[in-house]
Design a protein around this motif. Structure first.
Motif, PDB file in Angstrom:
ATOM      1  N   GLY A 236       7.912  -8.091   3.110  1.00 44.52           N
ATOM      2  CA  GLY A 236       6.952  -9.164   3.315  1.00 44.52           C
ATOM      3  C   GLY A 236       5.984  -8.928   4.452  1.00 44.52           C
ATOM      4  O   GLY A 236       5.360  -9.863   4.962  1.00 44.52           O
ATOM      5  N   ASP A 237       5.821  -7.658   4.893  1.00 46.54           N
ATOM      6  CA  ASP A 237       4.918  -7.391   6.012  1.00 46.54           C
ATOM      7  C   ASP A 237       3.725  -6.529   5.598  1.00 46.54           C
ATOM      8  O   ASP A 237       2.978  -6.052   6.459  1.00 46.54           O
ATOM      9  CB  ASP A 237       5.685  -6.713   7.160  1.00 46.54           C
ATOM     10  CG  ASP A 237       6.250  -5.351   6.766  1.00 46.54           C
ATOM     11  OD1 ASP A 237       6.141  -4.985   5.575  1.00 46.54           O
ATOM     12  OD2 ASP A 237       6.797  -4.657   7.642  1.00 46.54           O
ATOM     13  N   GLY A 238       3.569  -6.309   4.288  1.00 41.90           N
ATOM     14  CA  GLY A 238       2.395  -5.573   3.819  1.00 41.90           C
ATOM     15  C   GLY A 238       2.399  -4.100   4.153  1.00 41.90           C
ATOM     16  O   GLY A 238       1.357  -3.442   4.137  1.00 41.90           O
ATOM     17  N   ARG A 239       3.564  -3.522   4.443  1.00 38.45           N
ATOM     18  CA  ARG A 239       3.623  -2.087   4.760  1.00 38.45           C
ATOM     19  C   ARG A 239       3.048  -1.261   3.600  1.00 38.45           C
ATOM     20  O   ARG A 239       3.303  -1.547   2.440  1.00 38.45           O
ATOM     21  CB  ARG A 239       5.066  -1.676   5.028  1.00 38.45           C
ATOM     22  CG  ARG A 239       5.195  -0.202   5.392  1.00 38.45           C
ATOM     23  CD  ARG A 239       6.591   0.159   5.841  1.00 38.45           C
ATOM     24  NE  ARG A 239       7.577   0.117   4.775  1.00 38.45           N
ATOM     25  CZ  ARG A 239       8.752   0.763   4.821  1.00 38.45           C
ATOM     26  NH1 ARG A 239       9.079   1.482   5.897  1.00 38.45           N
ATOM     27  NH2 ARG A 239       9.620   0.658   3.840  1.00 38.45           N
ATOM     28  N   ARG A 240       2.267  -0.242   3.950  1.00 36.35           N
ATOM     29  CA  ARG A 240       1.715   0.662   2.930  1.00 36.35           C
ATOM     30  C   ARG A 240       2.018   2.098   3.326  1.00 36.35           C
ATOM     31  O   ARG A 240       2.046   2.430   4.511  1.00 36.35           O
ATOM     32  CB  ARG A 240       0.194   0.485   2.830  1.00 36.35           C
ATOM     33  CG  ARG A 240      -0.207  -0.864   2.253  1.00 36.35           C
ATOM     34  CD  ARG A 240      -1.684  -1.095   2.409  1.00 36.35           C
ATOM     35  NE  ARG A 240      -2.480  -0.058   1.744  1.00 36.35           N
ATOM     36  CZ  ARG A 240      -3.804   0.038   1.832  1.00 36.35           C
ATOM     37  NH1 ARG A 240      -4.477  -0.830   2.554  1.00 36.35           N
ATOM     38  NH2 ARG A 240      -4.453   0.992   1.203  1.00 36.35           N
ATOM     39  N   PHE A 241       2.232   2.933   2.323  1.00 36.41           N
ATOM     40  CA  PHE A 241       2.376   4.374   2.537  1.00 36.41           C
ATOM     41  C   PHE A 241       1.159   5.029   1.909  1.00 36.41           C
ATOM     42  O   PHE A 241       1.117   5.257   0.697  1.00 36.41           O
ATOM     43  CB  PHE A 241       3.662   4.902   1.906  1.00 36.41           C
ATOM     44  CG  PHE A 241       4.944   4.475   2.584  1.00 36.41           C
ATOM     45  CD1 PHE A 241       4.967   4.102   3.931  1.00 36.41           C
ATOM     46  CD2 PHE A 241       6.141   4.480   1.888  1.00 36.41           C
ATOM     47  CE1 PHE A 241       6.159   3.736   4.558  1.00 36.41           C
ATOM     48  CE2 PHE A 241       7.332   4.118   2.509  1.00 36.41           C
ATOM     49  CZ  PHE A 241       7.349   3.732   3.835  1.00 36.41           C
TER      50      PHE A 241
END
Ligand code: NI
Length: 255
Positions: A236-241
Motif C-alpha cells: 500500500g505504499d506505491g513501491r515500484r521496481f
C-alpha cells in the motif's frame, strides 16, 4: 527426522541474524542419483517447454545457453514432490519460517561445465511484485558437489535487513530476464562463500544479497531451488521496481 534434526537452534539463530544458513544433507546418494537423471531429462527436453517455462537467465544464445532455467520443474516431473529431498525441505522451511509449509515454488538452474555464466549479485525480491510484502526463503540444493570453482552460492551477511536495492537487467539489456544489483555492494561486509557437498543446502531470505560464480569446473552444476513463505500482503505504499517496467516494455520473459 523432524525439523530440529535438520536445523538446530543455533542454525535458526544464525539464519535470523545473517539472513542465510548452511545445512547438511536433505537426502542420500541413491536418491541424488535418481534426481540427476530426472533433472538431466528435463533440461534435455527444455526446448519443448513454452516461453515463460524455461529461458536463459543470462539472455545469451539459446543455442548454447549459459544460464538455462526451468520454472516449476515439478510440473513436468511430479515425482520430484515425492522425494525425501522435498519432504526434508518442507521440514526445513517450516522450522525457519515458523509455519507449516506444504508446497514450494520450485525452479532449476543449470550451470554448464566450462561456460556456465555467473549469477550476478541480486536480491530475489527484486524479481517479484513490488506491491507486496514478503517473508520468504529459498532453499538451494546442488545435486552434485558445488565448489567455488563450479558456482556455489555466496551471501552478504545481514543484508536481509536492508530494503530492496536498485537492480537492472543483466548487462543493462532490458530484454534479459536475469537481474543484477545496479549499485556497489554495501560497504564493510564480506561475502561468505558456501561450498556444499551433493544434496546439502543453503537457505536464504528474500532480501539477502547473493551471488554464484561461473562454472569453471568439468561437471555441470545442477541446482534445485525451493521457495516458500508466509502469504504475501499488500504494502500500500506505491513501491515500484523500474527495472521490471523496462523489462516489460522490452518484452523480456516474465517470471
Ligand atoms: Ni536468487
Amino acid at each position: 527426522m523432524d525439523g530440529r534434526g535438520l536445523v538446530s537452534d543455533e542454525q535458526v539463530e544464525f539464519y535470523r541474524v545473517n539472513g542465510f544458513v548452511v545445512l547438511g544433507a536433505l537426502t542420500d546418494e541413491a536418491e541424488l542419483a535418481d534426481l540427476r537423471v530426472v533433472y538431466d531429462r528435463l533440461f534435455a527436453d527444455r526446448l519443448s517447454l513454452a516461453r515463460g517455462e524455461s529461458f536463459d537467465l543470462s539472455g545469451e544464445s539459446e543455442d548454447r545457453p549459459a544460464l538455462p532455467q526451468i520454472l516449476g520443474p515439478s510440473r513436468f516431473a511430479p515425482e520430484l514432490k515425492e522425494t525425501k529431498l522435498w519432504a526434508n525441505a518442507r521440514l526445513v522451511a517450516s522450522r525457519l519460517l515458523g509455519i507449516n509449509v506444504e508446497d514450494f515454488g520450485d525452479h532449476a538452474i543449470l550451470k554448464p561445465a566450462g561456460y556456465g555464466a555467473p549469477t550476478p549479485w541480486h536480491q530475489d525480491e527484486a524479481y517479484w511484485d513490488p506491491a507486496l510484502h514478503y517473508d520468504s526463503l529459498s532453499i538451494w540444493i546442488p545435486l552434485q558437489e558445488a565448489m567455488v570453482e563450479s558456482g556455489c552460492m555466496h551471501f552478504l551477511p545481514g543484508t536481509h535487513l536492508s530494503e530492496v536495492l536498485p537492480h537492472r537487467p543483466i548487462g543493462d539489456d532490458p530484454k534479459v530476464h536475469g537481474l543484477e544489483l545496479a549499485v556497489d555492494l554495501p560497504e564493510g561486509l564480506s561475502p561468505v562463500a558456501c561450498p556444499l557437498p551433493a544434496g546439502a543446502c543453503t537457505v536464504h531470505h528474500n532480501r539477502t544479497l547473493h551471488y554464484a560464480g561461473a562454472n569453471r569446473g568439468t561437471v555441470d552444476r545442477r541446482a534445485l531451488i525451493l521457495g516458500a513463505g508466509r502469504a504475501a500482503t499488500a504494502r500500500g505504499d506505491g513501491r515500484r521496481f523500474e527495472w521490471q517496467e523496462r523489462q516489460k516494455a522490452a518484452g523480456a520473459p516474465a517470471s
